[in-house]
Scaffold this active site. Structure first.
Site, PDB file in Angstrom:
ATOM      1  N   LYS A   1      -2.301  -1.605  -3.802  1.00  0.00           N
ATOM      2  CA  LYS A   1      -3.154  -0.419  -3.724  1.00  0.00           C
ATOM      3  C   LYS A   1      -2.324   0.845  -3.813  1.00  0.00           C
ATOM      4  O   LYS A   1      -1.314   0.916  -3.117  1.00  0.00           O
ATOM      5  CB  LYS A   1      -3.887  -0.481  -2.378  1.00  0.00           C
TER       6      LYS A   1
ATOM      7  N   LYS B   1       0.861  -1.187   0.000  1.00  0.00           N
ATOM      8  CA  LYS B   1       0.000   0.000   0.000  1.00  0.00           C
ATOM      9  C   LYS B   1       0.893   1.231   0.000  1.00  0.00           C
ATOM     10  O   LYS B   1       1.693   1.434   0.916  1.00  0.00           O
ATOM     11  CB  LYS B   1      -0.892  -0.023   1.242  1.00  0.00           C
TER      12      LYS B   1
HETATM   13  C1  PBG Z   1      -7.092   2.901   5.761  1.00  0.00           C
HETATM   14  C2  PBG Z   1      -7.545   2.893   4.361  1.00  0.00           C
HETATM   15  C3  PBG Z   1      -7.477   3.938   3.438  1.00  0.00           C
HETATM   16  C4  PBG Z   1      -8.050   3.467   2.267  1.00  0.00           C
HETATM   17  C5  PBG Z   1      -8.461   2.161   2.497  1.00  0.00           C
HETATM   18  N1  PBG Z   1      -8.113   1.812   3.796  1.00  0.00           N
HETATM   19  C6  PBG Z   1      -7.042   5.330   3.602  1.00  0.00           C
HETATM   20  C7  PBG Z   1      -5.654   5.707   3.831  1.00  0.00           C
HETATM   21  O1  PBG Z   1      -4.734   4.897   3.871  1.00  0.00           O
HETATM   22  O2  PBG Z   1      -5.476   6.907   4.025  1.00  0.00           O
HETATM   23  C8  PBG Z   1      -8.168   4.260   0.998  1.00  0.00           C
HETATM   24  C9  PBG Z   1      -9.144   3.755   0.016  1.00  0.00           C
HETATM   25  C10 PBG Z   1      -9.480   4.704  -1.057  1.00  0.00           C
HETATM   26  O3  PBG Z   1      -8.865   5.757  -1.267  1.00  0.00           O
HETATM   27  O4  PBG Z   1     -10.444   4.367  -1.767  1.00  0.00           O
HETATM   28  N2  PBG Z   1      -8.074   2.478   6.654  1.00  0.00           N
END
Ligand code: PBG
Length: 324
Positions: free
Chosen positions: A248, A195
């Site tokens: 992601k 991520k």
């Molecule tokens: C954290 C989380 C995030 C997203 C999914 N899980 C936000 C982040 O890391 O700031 C982002 C998903 C998206 O942008 O659609 N709980």
């Protein structure tokens, strides 16, 4: 005049022949629909930067879940917006927290729809970071102890799968150990293994009210220029017992998705994030892109790169198209 020896256009001549040689196919069963749950009754707050997406109270969530299930989409992933946020994100660790209640309600109303829960603290802390703070940084190991509690709460509520997204070192191993110790040996872990610290999460932070109150997430989420590190992150999660690996965001990181899928061969997920959804909508609203077309093209590209499943806010719209 030069005459080509081989003519690839032969296999593109008609819709039928194009269908015959098509290499990648989408089906509604590829999709996981993200949903935002909030307190209250009859609440359906539109999220302005994500047209067609809402913060839903549990009763509305159930209605949405039924629609999703009827479209043959097998799974949803839940994000909670609690009534009260505090410094550790207590709501996330409570059997009466927003997600625990939402999961119980969903498993009762639509038992065959898979409920995946996002396991992270940014939506539950008043500072908006993904764990316990130590000074201005997130304390990794203190956060692991809380992630264990959160995952067990979700499993006890009936979650079919947990998806840790906080990019804490050791999170998969810690959660596996806690789930097993409580008898949840059959609850799989979909790890947000790779991520990135991405600007494409902007709209989500409005949706989940989870923007960090200071700084950013670059001490725990990955640095966008790195790909060898992505494989190392994924490998650690495999060793710690991850069942599904996720990459992601999706579109800007298709090279990473491809490598993760090729290298490990585990079921691999890609998250087409809020900003990817928002930008296609924004361009379509301006009349600059044909939304249906770029929606399907983006999803097929993600699948072609190696995604066995796609978390996408387009789930319902794309499933509708595929079902007609
Ligand atoms: C954290 C989380 C995030 C997203 C999914 N899980 C936000 C982040 O890391 O700031 C982002 C998903 C998206 O942008 O659609 N709980």
């Amino acid at each position: 005049m030069f005459e080509p020896y081989y003519r690839p256009r032969r296999l593109r001549k008609t819709p039928a022949i194009r269908a015959m040689v098509r290499e990648t196919h989408l089906t509604p069963s590829d999709f996981i629909a993200p949903l935002f749950v909030t307190e209250g009754k009859g609440v359906r707050n539109p999220i302005s930067s994500m047209p067609g997406q809402f913060q839903l109270s549990i009763d509305e969530l159930i209605a949405e879940a039924k629609e999703i299930f009827a479209l043959d989409i097998p799974a949803v992933i839940l994000f909670g917006i609690p009534a009260i946020k505090d410094d550790v994100g207590s709501d996330a660790m409570s059997d009466e927290g927003i997600i625990a209640r939402a999961v119980r309600a969903m498993k009762e109303a639509v038992p065959d729809l898979l409920v995946i829960t996002d396991v992270c603290f940014c939506e539950y802390t008043d500072h908006g970071h993904c764990g316990v703070l130590h000074g201005h940084d997130v304390d990794n190991d203190a956060t692991l102890a809380n992630l264990q509690k959160q995952a067990v709460v979700h499993a006890r509520a009936g979650a079919d799968m947990v998806a840790p997204s906080g990019m804490m070192d050791g999170m998969v191993g810690a959660i596996r150990e806690a789930l097993d110790a409580e008898g949840f040996t059959d609850v799989p872990i979909m790890s947000y293994a790779v991520k990135y610290a991405s600007g494409f999460y902007g709209p989500f932070r409005e949706a989940a009210e989870s923007a960090p109150q200071f700084g950013d997430r670059s001490t725990y989420q990955m640095d966008p220029p790195n790909s060898r590190e992505a494989l190392r992150e994924a490998q650690l999660d495999v060793e710690e017992g991850a069942d599904i690996l996720m990459v992601k965001p999706a579109m800007p990181y298709l090279d990473i998705l491809y490598q993760v899928r090729q290298t490990f061969g585990l079921p691999t997920a890609a998250y087409q994030v809020s900003g990817e959804y928002a930008m296609l909508h924004a361009a379509a609203q301006n009349g600059w892109l044909d939304l249906d077309r770029v929606m399907m093209e983006s999803l097929i590209a993600i699948k072609r790169a190696g995604a066995d499943m796609i978390l996408t806010y387009f789930a319902k719209d794309a499933a509708r198209r595929l079902n007609t």
